[in-house]
Design an enzyme around this catalytic site. Structure first.
Site, PDB file in Angstrom:
ATOM      1  N   ARG A 166       5.260 -13.013   9.420  1.00 22.07           N
ATOM      2  CA  ARG A 166       5.770 -11.624   9.481  1.00 22.07           C
ATOM      3  C   ARG A 166       7.488 -11.649  10.581  1.00 22.07           C
ATOM      4  O   ARG A 166       7.672 -12.260  10.650  1.00 22.07           O
ATOM      5  CB  ARG A 166       5.149 -10.694  10.097  1.00 22.07           C
TER       6      ARG A 166
ATOM      7  N   GLU B  83       1.038  -1.206   0.183  1.00 21.78           N
ATOM      8  CA  GLU B  83      -0.211   0.109   0.023  1.00 21.78           C
ATOM      9  C   GLU B  83       1.656   0.967   0.029  1.00 21.78           C
ATOM     10  O   GLU B  83       2.097   1.300   0.770  1.00 21.78           O
ATOM     11  CB  GLU B  83      -0.689  -0.057   1.323  1.00 21.78           C
TER      12      GLU B  83
ATOM     13  N   LYS C  75       4.305   1.050   9.786  1.00 21.18           N
ATOM     14  CA  LYS C  75       4.192   1.872   8.914  1.00 21.18           C
ATOM     15  C   LYS C  75       3.322   3.126   9.873  1.00 21.18           C
ATOM     16  O   LYS C  75       3.562   4.997   9.740  1.00 21.18           O
ATOM     17  CB  LYS C  75       3.458   2.341   7.509  1.00 21.18           C
TER      18      LYS C  75
END
Ligand code: ATP
Ligand code: MG
Length: 566
Positions: free
Chosen positions: A269, A43, A279
């Protein structure tokens, strides 16, 4: 096949990670006609971090290793936080890591197709416009053990939903007033099936589609379908999406008009000690000026690591070592630093830099004399050759390489003791001069002319070797010493404190007036070196002609534990 061949095959199989095993199985079974296609779907709402590098390595790596293709797809379905600045930085970072995408796609390219699909679902009685508030919808969700409640709008006529959906997109409906929901099962044991929201209204212009759209698809309604439109075979993502997978499949089942299906697979992850990776938190650090920017060398971003002197090879090697599993954990940042050291040890030119200088005068060395000493550029790699380094009567040495009253095991300079000057002579310390406060101003020594390389006493052994820079052949530099950005292993996991309170106040120490050999005068931003005995350094982007700035990439040895525990 012979026994050895068999065992080689076995060996290869064992070293495959679980994703590679899935891919090899699919290839063996002839799935998708042997086609392998992956995508990396960031994104564009921030800079890439080392966690993304893990996803990049597997997405692009699978395509590379199995003759497939990997596309870069920007998952740009939320105009609120997205920006072209991020698109550009993401592309730069992927290239820097050493990967190449086949095509660049944007989820926003599919807004029309997704819209049409949503209309189809409404017409089939599988979606409806809900006019309740977000809070109301959340209240009706139920719990994992308790069924949810039907919305009063759930059974509204198709025509009504179609008309309202149009209005959601025309700008007539304010944000938050209506959503489109898939009509699936409010009693499902998977919460994601309880009539998930698939469209919401956002009035902020989109960085690519401008004001064309006011109704935007949710992640779950965009991701799988985008995979399907593009022909992705293996859609790799992190473990938190395991629970989304049934919904991913459900939407594609509603959409598909052939047997082809993309499949989602999840891996762990990457989390690192002493940093944060979300983020949102990284953006906070930037916006609140707690760091100098996304590329602050203390940041876990790829741009920060690049600026600090980490190499793409080291990052890839680290990711390779930690591997891909199906359970989450936290990786020690020392492992990453080890990979950086390993790579720089093999490649970096050895130079002399004195961080905290004090002058050493060789009282028996002729005042005007200058000699060229031979310095090996990299003992780990002969092909890097050697270079001459100027030597003279006055040298800069590290302040802590001299001690007037030294303990027994101090093998550096102290009155009466001998050390070797790296690549040059053995010297014997004769004393020092101090100012009124007792600070050492100059150190004195006599050199032994027979101890230079090639002379009779060259191999005489002394306990210590120290580095130096010839005073008339040195240049000034600023050196930035970095330490871990946070004081605790898992700053985001602390219950009592906000992560921002846990920033290490000594994570950046700026040293001015450092002395480096003249050879470094021409060094350019990003050039990497080993400052002998100290660590690996690179030239910072702030460096200008006549104003050299170096970053300490990593110290020569891992000293964190010692510091932390003593
Ligand atoms: P954040 O939650 O911090 O915003 P994100 O996961 O939403 O990060 P995306 O841009 O959506 O960030 O991520 C793109 C891809 O990178 C996704 O496939 C995601 O699973 C993967 N990814 C993100 N963070 C990590 C991580 N820490 N380790 C491994 N893969 C990651
Ligand atoms: Mg995401």
């Amino acid at each position: 096949m012979s026994a050895t061949e068999n065992s080689i095959v076995e060996e290869n199989k064992k070293s495959l990670n679980f994703i590679e095993q899935i891919v090899e199985n699919d290839l063996r079974e002839g799935k998708n006609d042997g086609r392998i296609q992956t995508r990396f779907p960031p994104e564009p709402n921030g800079y890439l971090h080392i966690g993304h590098a893990k996803a990049i390595c597997i997405d692009f790596g699978i395509a590379q290793n199995y003759d497939g293709i990997c596309n870069l797809r920007f998952d740009d379905t939320n105009p609120v936080k997205e920006d072209v600045e991020y698109v550009d930085s993401i592309m730069e970072d992927i290239k820097w890591l050493g990967f190449h995408w086949e095509n660049v796609y944007y989820a926003s390219d599919y807004f029309q197709q997704l819209w049409d699909f949503a209309v189809k679902l409404i017409k089939e009685g599988k979606a409806y416009v809900d006019e309740q508030s977000a809070e109301e919808i959340a209240r009706q969700k139920g719990t994992p053990t308790e069924a949810g409640t039907h919305s009063p709008f759930r059974d509204r006529p198709t025509a009504e939903s179609l008309a309202l959906f149009e209005k959601m997109n025309s700008g007539e409906v304010p944000e938050g007033k209506m959503v489109l929901r898939a009509k699936i099962d409010m009693a499902s044991s998977n919460m994601h099936f309880r009539d998930p929201i698939i469209y919401r209204v956002i009035h902020i212009p989109h960085h690519r589609t401008g004001n064309t759209w006011k109704a935007y698809p949710m992640y779950d309604f965009a991701h799988g379908q985008s995979d399907y439109f593009e022909g992705v075979t293996h859609s790799l993502c992190t473990l938190e999406f395991v629970v989304h997978r049934p919904l991913y499949d459900w939407f594609i089942d509603q959409l598909a008009d052939s047997d082809y299906r993309p499949h989602q697979y999840e891996f762990n992850r990457l989390s690192l000690t002493y940093t944060v990776m979300s983020k949102r938190k990284l953006l906070q650090l930037v916006q609140e000026n707690l760091v100098s920017g996304w590329d602050d060398p203390r940041m876990p971003t790829l741009s920060g690591m690049r600026r600090r002197g980490y190499t793409p090879e080291a990052i890839r090697s680290f990711i390779d070592k930690i591997g891909y599993t199906k359970y989450d954990g936290i990786n020690d940042v020392s492992l990453l630093e080890h990979a950086v050291r390993e790579d720089l040890n093999a490649t970096a030119t050895r130079v002399s830099g004195v961080i905290d200088p004090v002058k050493l005068v060789l009282t028996n060395y002729p005042a005007e004399k200058v000699e060229d000493m031979e310095a090996i550029n990299n003992p780990e790699n002969e092909s890097q050759g050697s270079r001459p380094v100027k030597f003279s009567r006055e040298l800069w040495i590290e302040r802590d390489d001299f001690m007037e009253d030294a303990p027994k095991k101090y093998f550096r300079l102290t009155p009466g003791s001998e050390v070797r000057l790296k690549n040059a002579y053995i010297i014997r310390c004769t004393g020092c001069k101090k100012d009124e406060q007792g600070n050492v101003e100059e150190v004195y020594a006599e050199y032994d002319p027979q101890t230079k390389s090639g002379l009779p006493e060259a191999n005489r052994k002394v306990k210590g070797t120290i580095h130096w820079v010839s005073v008339p052949h040195s240049v000034d530099a600023e050196v930035r010493l970095y330490d871990r950005l946070f004081m605790v292993e898992d700053p985001a996991g602390e219950k009592e404190k906000d992560f921002r309170e846990l920033i290490n106040p000594d994570s950046l120490i700026v040293k001015k007036g450092c002395k480096v050999e003249a050879f470094l005068e021409d060094a350019r931003p990003l050039d990497r070196f080993q400052f002998q005995r100290i660590g690996y350094f690179n030239v910072d982007a702030d460096s200008t002609e006549g104003n050299l700035v170096f970053n300490r990439t990593v110290a020569l040895k891992d000293s964190w534990k010692k510091q932390g525990n003593s």
